[in-house]
Scaffold this motif. Structure first.
Motif, short mmCIF file in Angstrom:
data_model
loop_
_atom_site.label_atom_id
_atom_site.label_comp_id
_atom_site.label_asym_id
_atom_site.label_seq_id
_atom_site.Cartn_x
_atom_site.Cartn_y
_atom_site.Cartn_z
N PRO A 148 6.77 3.06 9.63
CA PRO A 148 6.76 2.33 10.78
C PRO A 148 8.06 2.07 11.42
CG PRO A 148 5.83 0.55 9.21
CD PRO A 148 6.28 2.10 8.57
N PRO A 149 7.98 2.03 12.76
CA PRO A 149 9.41 1.59 13.49
C PRO A 149 9.63 0.13 13.51
CG PRO A 149 7.62 2.25 14.98
CD PRO A 149 7.02 2.19 13.77
N ALA A 150 9.56 -0.61 12.47
CA ALA A 150 9.72 -2.15 12.41
C ALA A 150 11.12 -2.58 12.27
CB ALA A 150 8.77 -2.77 11.31
N ASP A 151 11.42 -3.72 12.36
CA ASP A 151 12.77 -4.02 12.41
C ASP A 151 13.23 -4.08 10.88
OD1 ASP A 151 14.06 -5.37 15.12
OD2 ASP A 151 11.74 -5.53 14.93
N VAL A 152 12.38 -4.59 10.14
CA VAL A 152 12.57 -4.15 8.34
C VAL A 152 11.37 -4.02 7.89
CG1 VAL A 152 13.58 -5.38 6.31
CG2 VAL A 152 14.32 -5.99 8.48
N VAL A 153 11.25 -2.90 7.16
CA VAL A 153 10.26 -2.45 6.20
C VAL A 153 10.24 -2.85 4.70
CG1 VAL A 153 8.75 -0.75 5.30
CG2 VAL A 153 9.36 -0.67 7.56
N VAL A 154 9.62 -3.92 4.06
CA VAL A 154 9.60 -4.13 2.71
C VAL A 154 8.31 -3.82 2.12
CG1 VAL A 154 9.90 -6.12 1.07
CG2 VAL A 154 10.92 -6.12 3.45
N ASN A 155 8.35 -2.83 1.12
CA ASN A 155 7.43 -2.30 0.25
C ASN A 155 8.02 -1.43 -0.79
OD1 ASN A 155 5.39 -0.71 -0.56
ND2 ASN A 155 4.47 -0.50 1.08
N PRO A 156 7.68 -1.96 -2.08
CA PRO A 156 8.29 -1.40 -3.35
C PRO A 156 8.06 0.20 -3.60
CG PRO A 156 6.80 -2.99 -3.81
CD PRO A 156 6.94 -3.11 -2.48
N LYS A 157 7.04 0.34 -2.74
CA LYS A 157 6.50 1.72 -3.10
C LYS A 157 7.44 2.90 -2.24
CE LYS A 157 2.25 1.13 -4.95
NZ LYS A 157 0.70 0.56 -4.62
N HIS A 211 0.89 -0.98 0.03
CA HIS A 211 0.11 0.02 0.09
C HIS A 211 0.75 1.16 0.04
CE1 HIS A 211 -2.99 -2.89 1.27
NE2 HIS A 211 -3.85 -2.29 0.50
N GLU A 212 0.16 2.40 -0.22
CA GLU A 212 0.89 3.64 -0.38
C GLU A 212 1.56 3.92 0.81
OE1 GLU A 212 1.37 5.35 -3.11
OE2 GLU A 212 0.06 4.13 -4.41
N VAL A 213 2.83 4.61 0.84
CA VAL A 213 3.34 4.66 2.29
C VAL A 213 2.92 6.05 2.71
CG1 VAL A 213 5.63 5.38 3.22
CG2 VAL A 213 5.72 3.61 1.39
N PRO A 214 2.41 6.11 3.94
CA PRO A 214 2.13 7.62 4.65
C PRO A 214 3.10 8.67 4.66
CG PRO A 214 1.37 5.67 6.16
CD PRO A 214 2.51 5.13 5.17
N PHE A 215 2.56 9.74 4.43
CA PHE A 215 3.51 10.93 4.22
C PHE A 215 2.99 12.31 4.94
CE2 PHE A 215 1.08 11.44 0.67
CZ PHE A 215 0.91 12.99 0.63
N GLN A 216 3.98 12.92 5.53
CA GLN A 216 3.69 14.41 5.85
C GLN A 216 4.30 15.41 5.09
OE1 GLN A 216 4.74 14.18 10.00
NE2 GLN A 216 6.47 15.11 9.59
N GLU A 217 3.54 16.83 4.92
CA GLU A 217 3.99 17.65 4.12
C GLU A 217 5.34 18.19 5.02
OE1 GLU A 217 1.38 20.34 2.65
OE2 GLU A 217 0.25 18.84 1.31
#
Length: 571
Positions: A182-191, A165-171
């Motif tokens: 997110p503060p995970a140990d690893v984040v896998v997301n091609p986006k 899913h789309e990665v959240p962002f802030q302006e």
């Protein structure tokens, strides 16, 4: 109302046809799908698994594989947390089968649509912690669960996120945007912005499959074992309505080849329960028959029922589970039809029908069906539609939009009346208090700039093509363009001044019309129409000649093959 438009994209169709030994019409269809250049055309027509990018190119996957291998070697308990839709079920199954083959101590959990809502929540994490789980791997969710993952990390758990899913962002102050990972140990997301993986359109199951590719390579497991997972990537990709382009197209094509003779007992029984065992399984059958059966469990019961079917190895038990899912889907269809008819009556018989944006409150409608009903209303009236239902806390709903109405953007303008909302230009979900339904309806309509022109649906014709051009070779070559679906639509042809003669209505539901189409020169061809048969026959009796949009195919009956056209639209 409809406006017919011819897709007119230019290229040297004769040269492309000679280069790839295809009919110039096929070359034109490929260009209409924005496939440009010999390498792109070759991959579109003949791409194989060898053409797919290596898993090593996806940001975070090397680290995820190393971390999971360490946990497996240490004998730690791992839990996969998926989602309740078809992509969530398939990605959970892919990871579960992959991790089992590495010898991992692994189990699964899937949130309940009504009780838990979408994705990770603190209750799921707390339950995992209390049950001695060391590591959570998400699939098809997690990228937006920063608070929940922080809670899990606070408990000392290891968390790996795999999502699409789309990665959240802030302006930012300079007008840009900053990703919120997110503060995970690893984040896998091609986006992720920093991810160099060349194809961004994978579904959750596609990302899970890439992780299993890495694990199998790390553990020295034969890559042949991956082949049995491809059919579930295909089911998820079509079922989650991803664009059938690039890597997705290859994954779905390869998966469909294997579904035909699947070794998965549960899937085989689901195919049998829907009387498809002697049919060539296509993306249509996944999107409209098999997929909805799997989705129905997450809508009306628990998605764990669909996962149980895929895991089942006993044929008699699988047959019962498959029939249960089919019955659940039949119930879902009945409920949807009833709710849709109720919505239609409100639009037809109240002031709602004059609105440019339809906001329909159906308190008794099951909340999981709101999006489907909204889609049906959008199709019927050509207007953006929200369907709202009574939920445990207030009112929940889903919206489906048209191209001229960016739904999420418009919801932002009404946020004062909403307790929660999210989505994208063509679809959205929202929650609000019952007292705010009418103010919301007024606000979203008062700011609406849609015109009557925006409500006219467009029919995109690929090629104006006379009937006499159709032959078996052309129809055979059309199969090179499969699988069809979002992002790779089924081609549409058209011819003017056709007479439709000798129409007869067939079928238990009177939904098949057979007739003969005859052009100006007297050239005839068999024709068929699927839909409201009696209404169609009544319509074609109004005048002698029609412009007909159609798709050509071979009709096989009792060993005899005949050319025919499937009528899609009339003008």
């Amino acid at each position: 109302m409809e406006r017919w438009m011819i897709t007119a994209k230019s290229a040297d169709f004769k040269k492309i046809g000679e280069e790839f030994r295809i009919d110039p019409v096929i070359a034109r269809l490929i260009r209409n799908r924005d496939i440009v250049g010999n390498e792109a055309i070759r991959e579109y027509l003949y791409g194989t698994l060898e053409d797919l990018p290596s898993w090593t190119r996806m940001k975070g996957l090397r680290e995820a594989v190393s971390l999971i291998q360490k946990k497996i070697d240490e004998g730690k308990n791992i839990r996969i947390i998926g989602d309740y839709d078809i992509d969530g079920v398939c990605s959970t199954y892919i990871l579960l089968q992959g991790l089992r083959q590495t010898g991992a101590s692994v189990d699964i959990d899937i949130p309940d649509r009504i009780k838990d809502g979408y994705g990770l929540n603190e209750e799921l994490i707390a339950r995992a912690y209390e049950q001695g789980i060391d590591t959570i791997i998400t699939c098809d969710n997690g990228i937006s669960a920063s608070e929940q993952i922080a809670y899990g990390k606070g408990l000392g758990m290891t968390i790996v996120v795999t999502d699409h899913h789309e990665v959240p962002f802030q302006e930012t102050e300079d007008g840009g945007d900053k990703e919120i990972l997110p503060p995970a140990d690893v984040v896998v997301n091609p986006k992720q912005k920093a991810c160099g993986y060349p194809f961004k359109g994978l579904c959750g199951a596609g990302v899970a499959y890439k992780l299993v590719c890495g694990l199998f390579e790390q553990f020295g497991i034969s890559q042949d074992a991956l082949e049995e997972l491809l059919e579930f990537v295909a089911i998820a990709t079509v079922g989650d309505v991803m664009d059938l382009q690039g890597e997705n197209r290859i994954l779905v094509r390869e998966g469909l080849k294997r579904i035909q003779n699947t070794r998965n007992t549960g899937l085989r029984e689901l195919i049998r329960a829907n009387q498809l065992e002697d049919r060539k399984i296509t993306s249509y059958h996944i999107g409209f028959i098999l997929g909805p059966c799997m989705n129905a469990s997450g809508r009306l019961s628990t998605a764990k029922r669909a996962l149980s079917l895929l895991e089942c190895r006993d044929p008699s038990e699988a047959a019962v589970l498959a029939q249960d899912l089919k019955s659940l889907n039949d119930s879902r269809k009945d409920m949807t039809a009833k709710a849709t008819e109720e919505a239609v009556q409100m639009v037809e018989n109240t002031a709602l029908g004059r609105d440019k944006v339809l906001v329909i409150y159906l308190p008794e409608c099951h909340e999981s069906l709101a999006g489907i009903v909204a889609g049906r209303i959008r199709e019927r009236y050509g207007k953006p539609a929200f369907v709202l239902t009574r939920a445990e806390e207030g009112v929940k709903g889903s919206g489906r939009s048209i191209e001229a109405f960016p739904m999420f953007h418009e919801l932002v303008k009404c946020r004062e009346y909403l307790t929660k909302f999210g989505g994208h230009p063509m679809a959205a979900g929202l929650s609000l208090e019952e007292k705010n339904i009418e103010p919301f309806r007024e606000k979203i309509n008062s700011g609406c700039s849609l015109t009557e022109e925006d409500f006219v649906s467009k029919v995109l014709i690929d090629v104006p093509m006379p009937l006499h051009y159709i032959n078996k070779n052309l129809i055979s070559q059309l199969s090179l363009l499969e699988p069809f679906g979002k992002g790779n639509t089924k081609p549409l042809f058209a011819q003017k001044k056709l007479r439709l003669m000798g129409a007869r209505v067939f079928g238990k539901n009177k939904n098949v019309v057979k007739m003969k189409a005859v052009d100006e020169t007297g050239y005839p061809m068999e024709a068929v129409y699927f839909g409201d048969g009696e209404a169609f026959v009544q319509e074609i009796s109004q005048k002698e000649e029609w412009s007909v949009a159609y798709y050509p195919e071979l009709n096989s009956y009792m060993g005899r093959e005949t050319l025919q056209i499937v009528v899609q639209n009339l003008q």
